[in-house]
Design an enzyme around this catalytic site. Structure first.
Site, PDB file in Angstrom:
ATOM      1  N   LYS A 189       0.834  -1.203  -0.003  1.00 48.08           N
ATOM      2  CA  LYS A 189       0.107   0.014   0.120  1.00 48.08           C
ATOM      3  C   LYS A 189       0.732   1.390  -0.139  1.00 48.08           C
ATOM      4  O   LYS A 189       1.581   1.466   0.993  1.00 48.08           O
ATOM      5  CB  LYS A 189      -0.942   0.151   1.380  1.00 48.08           C
ATOM      6  N   GLY A 241       6.780   4.755   8.334  1.00 43.99           N
ATOM      7  CA  GLY A 241       5.709   5.777   8.600  1.00 43.99           C
ATOM      8  C   GLY A 241       6.172   6.622   9.745  1.00 43.99           C
ATOM      9  O   GLY A 241       7.245   6.546  10.459  1.00 43.99           O
ATOM     10  N   SER A 242       5.203   7.074  10.283  1.00 44.68           N
ATOM     11  CA  SER A 242       5.119   7.999  11.760  1.00 44.68           C
ATOM     12  C   SER A 242       5.171   6.964  12.734  1.00 44.68           C
ATOM     13  O   SER A 242       4.679   5.817  12.728  1.00 44.68           O
ATOM     14  CB  SER A 242       3.981   8.995  11.813  1.00 44.68           C
ATOM     15  N   THR A 243       5.677   7.217  13.813  1.00 45.23           N
ATOM     16  CA  THR A 243       5.755   6.649  15.072  1.00 45.23           C
ATOM     17  C   THR A 243       4.510   6.258  15.614  1.00 45.23           C
ATOM     18  O   THR A 243       4.328   5.336  16.111  1.00 45.23           O
ATOM     19  CB  THR A 243       6.707   7.383  16.174  1.00 45.23           C
ATOM     20  N   GLU A 244       3.480   7.439  15.300  1.00 43.09           N
ATOM     21  CA  GLU A 244       2.143   7.335  15.768  1.00 43.09           C
ATOM     22  C   GLU A 244       1.564   6.142  15.165  1.00 43.09           C
ATOM     23  O   GLU A 244       1.117   5.215  16.046  1.00 43.09           O
ATOM     24  CB  GLU A 244       1.619   8.484  15.499  1.00 43.09           C
ATOM     25  N   GLY A 246       3.092   3.760  13.777  1.00 39.44           N
ATOM     26  CA  GLY A 246       3.494   2.669  14.059  1.00 39.44           C
ATOM     27  C   GLY A 246       3.176   1.990  15.356  1.00 39.44           C
ATOM     28  O   GLY A 246       3.122   0.627  15.369  1.00 39.44           O
ATOM     29  N   GLU A 263       9.711   0.775  10.585  1.00 39.41           N
ATOM     30  CA  GLU A 263      11.001   1.940  10.414  1.00 39.41           C
ATOM     31  C   GLU A 263      10.036   3.295  10.618  1.00 39.41           C
ATOM     32  O   GLU A 263       9.191   3.540   9.800  1.00 39.41           O
ATOM     33  CB  GLU A 263      11.462   1.635   8.753  1.00 39.41           C
ATOM     34  N   CYS A 297      13.370  10.330   7.276  1.00 42.25           N
ATOM     35  CA  CYS A 297      13.158   9.588   8.597  1.00 42.25           C
ATOM     36  C   CYS A 297      14.584   9.941   9.419  1.00 42.25           C
ATOM     37  O   CYS A 297      14.605  10.287  10.329  1.00 42.25           O
ATOM     38  CB  CYS A 297      12.837   8.364   8.640  1.00 42.25           C
ATOM     39  N   GLU A 395      10.012  15.507  15.705  1.00 42.38           N
ATOM     40  CA  GLU A 395      10.188  15.410  14.184  1.00 42.38           C
ATOM     41  C   GLU A 395       9.344  16.242  13.359  1.00 42.38           C
ATOM     42  O   GLU A 395       8.340  16.321  13.329  1.00 42.38           O
ATOM     43  CB  GLU A 395       9.908  14.021  13.651  1.00 42.38           C
TER      44      GLU A 395
HETATM   45  P1  NDP Z   1       1.821   7.980   8.319  1.00 45.42           P
HETATM   46  O1  NDP Z   1       2.354   7.380   9.155  1.00 45.42           O
HETATM   47  O2  NDP Z   1       0.243   8.345   8.555  1.00 45.42           O
HETATM   48  O3  NDP Z   1       1.847   7.287   6.929  1.00 45.42           O
HETATM   49  C1  NDP Z   1       2.687   6.220   6.636  1.00 45.42           C
HETATM   50  C2  NDP Z   1       1.605   5.003   5.781  1.00 45.42           C
HETATM   51  O4  NDP Z   1       1.047   4.481   6.671  1.00 45.42           O
HETATM   52  C3  NDP Z   1       0.911   5.823   4.622  1.00 45.42           C
HETATM   53  O5  NDP Z   1       0.843   4.945   3.574  1.00 45.42           O
HETATM   54  C4  NDP Z   1      -0.361   5.981   5.164  1.00 45.42           C
HETATM   55  O6  NDP Z   1      -1.415   5.984   4.329  1.00 45.42           O
HETATM   56  C5  NDP Z   1      -0.441   4.688   6.275  1.00 45.42           C
HETATM   57  N1  NDP Z   1      -1.358   4.613   7.365  1.00 45.42           N
HETATM   58  C6  NDP Z   1      -1.825   5.607   7.964  1.00 45.42           C
HETATM   59  N2  NDP Z   1      -2.718   5.275   8.904  1.00 45.42           N
HETATM   60  C7  NDP Z   1      -2.550   3.914   8.965  1.00 45.42           C
HETATM   61  C8  NDP Z   1      -3.367   3.092   9.777  1.00 45.42           C
HETATM   62  N3  NDP Z   1      -4.249   3.220  10.662  1.00 45.42           N
HETATM   63  N4  NDP Z   1      -2.970   1.742   9.439  1.00 45.42           N
HETATM   64  C9  NDP Z   1      -2.319   1.386   8.357  1.00 45.42           C
HETATM   65  N5  NDP Z   1      -1.639   2.147   7.369  1.00 45.42           N
HETATM   66  C10 NDP Z   1      -2.008   3.548   7.747  1.00 45.42           C
HETATM   67  O7  NDP Z   1       2.717   9.285   8.112  1.00 45.42           O
HETATM   68  P2  NDP Z   1       1.928  10.839   7.419  1.00 45.42           P
HETATM   69  O8  NDP Z   1       1.749  10.761   6.021  1.00 45.42           O
HETATM   70  O9  NDP Z   1       0.650  11.017   8.325  1.00 45.42           O
HETATM   71  O10 NDP Z   1       2.968  11.697   7.975  1.00 45.42           O
HETATM   72  C11 NDP Z   1       2.727  12.139   9.310  1.00 45.42           C
HETATM   73  C12 NDP Z   1       4.159  12.517  10.107  1.00 45.42           C
HETATM   74  O11 NDP Z   1       4.609  11.194   9.938  1.00 45.42           O
HETATM   75  C13 NDP Z   1       5.254  13.096   9.067  1.00 45.42           C
HETATM   76  O12 NDP Z   1       5.102  14.671   9.522  1.00 45.42           O
HETATM   77  C14 NDP Z   1       6.564  12.806   9.652  1.00 45.42           C
HETATM   78  O13 NDP Z   1       6.828  13.395  10.800  1.00 45.42           O
HETATM   79  C15 NDP Z   1       6.229  11.370   9.890  1.00 45.42           C
HETATM   80  N6  NDP Z   1       6.691  10.481   8.725  1.00 45.42           N
HETATM   81  C16 NDP Z   1       7.685   9.699   8.948  1.00 45.42           C
HETATM   82  C17 NDP Z   1       7.956   8.986   7.859  1.00 45.42           C
HETATM   83  C18 NDP Z   1       9.320   8.053   8.023  1.00 45.42           C
HETATM   84  O14 NDP Z   1       9.938   7.843   6.990  1.00 45.42           O
HETATM   85  N7  NDP Z   1       9.717   7.873   9.365  1.00 45.42           N
HETATM   86  C19 NDP Z   1       7.556   8.911   6.649  1.00 45.42           C
HETATM   87  C20 NDP Z   1       6.520   9.597   6.736  1.00 45.42           C
HETATM   88  C21 NDP Z   1       5.902  10.358   7.659  1.00 45.42           C
HETATM   89  P3  NDP Z   1      -1.946   7.534   3.673  1.00 45.42           P
HETATM   90  O15 NDP Z   1      -0.668   8.070   3.489  1.00 45.42           O
HETATM   91  O16 NDP Z   1      -2.423   7.004   2.602  1.00 45.42           O
HETATM   92  O17 NDP Z   1      -2.802   8.031   4.529  1.00 45.42           O
END
Ligand code: NDP
Length: 492
Positions: A189, A241-244, A246, A263, A297, A395
Site C-alpha cells: 500500500k 511511516g510515523s511513530t504514531e 507504528g 521503520e 526519517c 520530528e
Molecule cells: P503516516 O504514518 O500516517 O503514513 C505512512 C503510511 O501509513 C501511509 O501509507 C499511510 O497511508 C499509512 N497509514 C496511515 N494510517 C494507517 C493505519 N491506521 N493503518 C495502516 N496504515 C496507515 O504518516 P503521515 O503521512 O501522516 O505523516 C505524518 C508524519 O509522520 C510526518 O510529518 C512525519 O513526521 C512522519 N513520517 C515519517 C516517515 C518516516 O519515514 N519515518 C515517513 C512519513 C511520515 P496514507 O498516507 O494514505 O494516509
C-alpha cells in the site's frame, strides 16, 4: 577567513527544465492478481502536483472487499512462488531491476510531479537505489542457505507492506525486493499522496511476466492500510511511516502471530567536532537536513557543534544556504522542491512558529522568489535552541534544523542520546579513534562518519527506541521475511 554574507547575492542560473512529457492515465486502478482492476468500493481520490496544486489523476481507493481480493490473490500465488528455485525468482528480480533502469527517466519525472522532490534527486538517488535494491536481492534469492547457514530459511507467507510518501518508489523497492527474494508474496500500500510510481512499477511487473498475485498494489488512505493489516491471511506486516501509526500497528498486531517490522521517525544528531574539516561538514549538514526538503526519517535535524567553532559553522551555513535553489522540482538546478502536501507544510510552519515563540533564533535565507502556487518552505535553521524546545525534540519532517552546542565528547554523546528516537547520527572529526569511540556510544541504528545520508542496498538500515525495529537492506533485510527451521524441521 571572514565571509561577509551580506555582500553575497543569490546565485543566478538559467532554467534547465526537464520537459519530457509522460503519459498518465486519468484513472489509476488497483493492481490485483496481475491485472489493473476497478475498485469494488467504487471510491476514488485525486492526486495533485504539490508544486502547482494541479490535479494529476484519480486513484482508486481500496476498501475492505478490495483488500480481501488482493490478500487472497497473494495467498493463492504463494505455494507456487515460494517453491520456485531461488535462481528463477532471481531472474524475475533482475528483470524488474533492468526495467526500472530502462524506464528510469519516466519514473523519475513521475516521482517528482507526484511528490514534489527535485528531479536531480529522483533521477540520481531514488531511481538508481530502487534498481540497486532489486539487483542486490536478486543476488540473494538463490543463496539463502549461505545467508543463514545451519538452519533452513522458509518464506513467512503473505506480506502486508505499507510505505510513506517521502521516497515512494524506493520504499516500494526496499519492501518488495527482499520479500520476493525469500519466496513471499506481497500486498503493497503506497501513501495516498504518492501512489503513481508504485502503479508504474505494477506495469513493470506485468512486463517482466511476474506470476499473477505475487505482488498486488492497493492504493488508498490510512483505512486501506488498516484493513490490510487486520486481514487474517496476512502473516507479516512491514511498515515505514510515523511513530504514531507504528505504535497503532504494534497494538493491532500484538498477539496475532503476525511478524512486524517498523521503520519510524527520527530526530537524528549530526555532531561536528572542532577538528573536523569544516567546509566538508557544512556540506554534510546541508545534505543531512535539506535533502528531499527534510522529508527524511533519518534527517540530521539536531546539529551539535563544538562550542569553539559555532560562529564559523553558523556563518558558513548561512552562506551555503544562499546558494540553495528552492523552486520548480522539474528544474535540474533545483535543490529543494515542493513540500509534499498542504498538511505537511502547515505542520512545518507550525513548528517554525513554535521555535520562535519558545525563544530560539530563526535564520532564514530568502533569496529566491517562490512560485505563486504550490507548497514551499525555504530552508532554515534555528540557533539558541534548548534541548527542551519542541523543535529540538519532535520530528518536523521539513527543512528546519536545530543548532545546539557541546563542550566535551561526553556532553555530545549525552545530548545526542537525549531523544526518544534512535534512527541515525553523523560524526564529523578527523580522528578515526574518536569516530569509533563516539559511534559505539550513540543509540542510533545508522551512523555516518564524515558523511551523511549515504545509502546502499548492501547496508542495513533501521532504528532503536521509538524509531522502530527490524532492518531493511543488506543480509539483515532478509531476516524479517523468513522463518527459521532446524534440521529436524522444527520452527525456531
Ligand atoms: P503516516 O504514518 O500516517 O503514513 C505512512 C503510511 O501509513 C501511509 O501509507 C499511510 O497511508 C499509512 N497509514 C496511515 N494510517 C494507517 C493505519 N491506521 N493503518 C495502516 N496504515 C496507515 O504518516 P503521515 O503521512 O501522516 O505523516 C505524518 C508524519 O509522520 C510526518 O510529518 C512525519 O513526521 C512522519 N513520517 C515519517 C516517515 C518516516 O519515514 N519515518 C515517513 C512519513 C511520515 P496514507 O498516507 O494514505 O494516509
Amino acid at each position: 577567513m571572514t565571509i561577509k554574507t551580506d555582500q553575497i547575492g543569490g546565485w543566478e542560473y538559467s532554467p534547465a527544465l526537464e520537459t519530457t512529457q509522460i503519459a498518465i492515465e486519468p484513472k489509476n486502478k488497483l493492481f490485483i492478481n496481475g491485472k489493473f482492476v476497478s475498485p469494488k468500493s467504487r471510491s476514488w481520490f485525486s492526486t495533485t502536483n504539490p508544486s502547482t496544486q494541479e490535479k494529476i489523476a484519480d486513484i482508486a481507493s481500496a476498501g475492505r472487499a478490495d483488500i480481501n481480493t488482493a490478500v487472497l490473490a497473494a495467498k493463492k500465488a504463494l505455494p507456487k512462488w515460494s517453491k520456485l528455485a531461488g535462481s528463477v525468482r532471481a531472474k524475475y528480480l533482475y528483470r524488474i531491476a533492468r526495467r526500472i533502469q530502462e524506464r528510469s527517466r519516466e519514473l523519475a519525472i513521475l516521482e517528482t510531479m507526484d511528490g514534489g522532490k527535485p528531479i536531480k534527486e529522483s533521477r540520481d538517488v531514488d531511481l538508481p537505489l530502487a534498481a540497486q535494491h532489486f539487483f542486490y536481492y536478486a543476488g540473494w534469492a538463490d543463496k539463502l542457505e549461505y545467508a543463514f547457514p545451519g538452519v533452513e530459511a522458509k518464506p513467512v507467507g503473505v506480506c502486508a507492506q505499507i510505505i510513506p510518501w517521502n521516497f515512494p518508489l524506493l520504499m516500494a523497492a526496499w519492501k518488495l525486493a527482499p520479500a520476493l527474494a525469500c519466496g513471499n508474496t506481497c500486498v503493497l500500500k503506497p501513501a495516498e499522496t504518492t501512489s503513481l510510481t508504485a502503479l508504474r512499477l505494477a506495469e513493470i511487473l506485468q512486463e517482466v511476466g511476474l506470476p499473477p498475485g505475487v505482488v498486488n498494489i492497493v492504493t488508498g488512505a490510512g483505512d486501506t492500510g488498516h484493513h490490510l493489516v487486520q486481514h487474517k491471511s496476512v502473516q507479516k506486516v512491514a511498515f515505514t511511516g510515523s511513530t504514531e501509526v507504528g505504535k497503532l500497528l504494534l497494538r493491532q498486531t500484538a498477539g496475532s502471530g503476525k511478524k512486524l517490522t517498523l521503520e519510524l521517525g527520527g530526530k537524528s544528531a549530526n555532531i561536528i567536532f572542532a577538528d573536523a574539516a569544516i567546509d566538508q561538514a557544512v556540506e554534510g549538514i546541508v545534505s543531512g537536513i535539506y535533502f528531499n526538503q527534510g522529508h527524511v526519517c533519518c534527517a540530521g535535524s539536531r546539529l551539535f557543534v563544538e562550542e569553539s567553532i559555532l560562529d564559523e559553522v553558523v556563518q558558513k551555513l548561512s552562506y551555503r544556504l544562499k546558494s540553495l535553489r528552492v523552486g520548480d522540482p522539474l528544474d535540474k538546478n533545483t535543490d529543494l522542491g515542493a513540500i509534499n502536501s498542504k498538511a505537511q507544510l502547515e505542520t512545518i510552519e507550525r513548528y517554525i512558529r513554535q521555535g520562535t515563540s519558545e525563544g530560539a533564533q530563526l535564520h532564514e535565507v530568502d533569496t529566491n522568489p517562490l512560485p505563486a502556487n504550490g507548497y514551499w518552505c525555504n530552508p532554515c535553521f534555528f540557533t539558541d535552541v534548548q534541548p527542551s524546545h519542541t523543535i529540538a525534540r519532535e520530528e518536523i519532517f521539513g527543512p528546519v534544523l536545530s543548532v545546539m552546542t557541546f563542550r566535551t565528547p561526553k556532553e555530545a554523546i549525552a545530548r545526542a542520546n537525549n531523544s526518544p528516537y534512535g534512527l541515525a547520527a553523523g560524526i564529523w572529526t578527523d580522528k578515526g579513534s574518536k569516530i569509533f569511540e563516539i559511534a559505539k556510544q550513540l543509540d542510533a541504528g545508522v551512523i555516518w562518519c564524515n558523511s551523511y545520508n549515504k545509502f546502499d542496498a548492501a547496508s542495513p538500515f533501521g532504528g532503536f527506541k521509538e524509531s522502530g525495529f527490524g532492518r531493511e537492506g543488506g543480509l539483515q533485510g532478509l531476516r524479517p521475511y523468513v522463518n527459521f527451521f532446524n534440521k529436524s524441521g522444527r520452527k525456531m
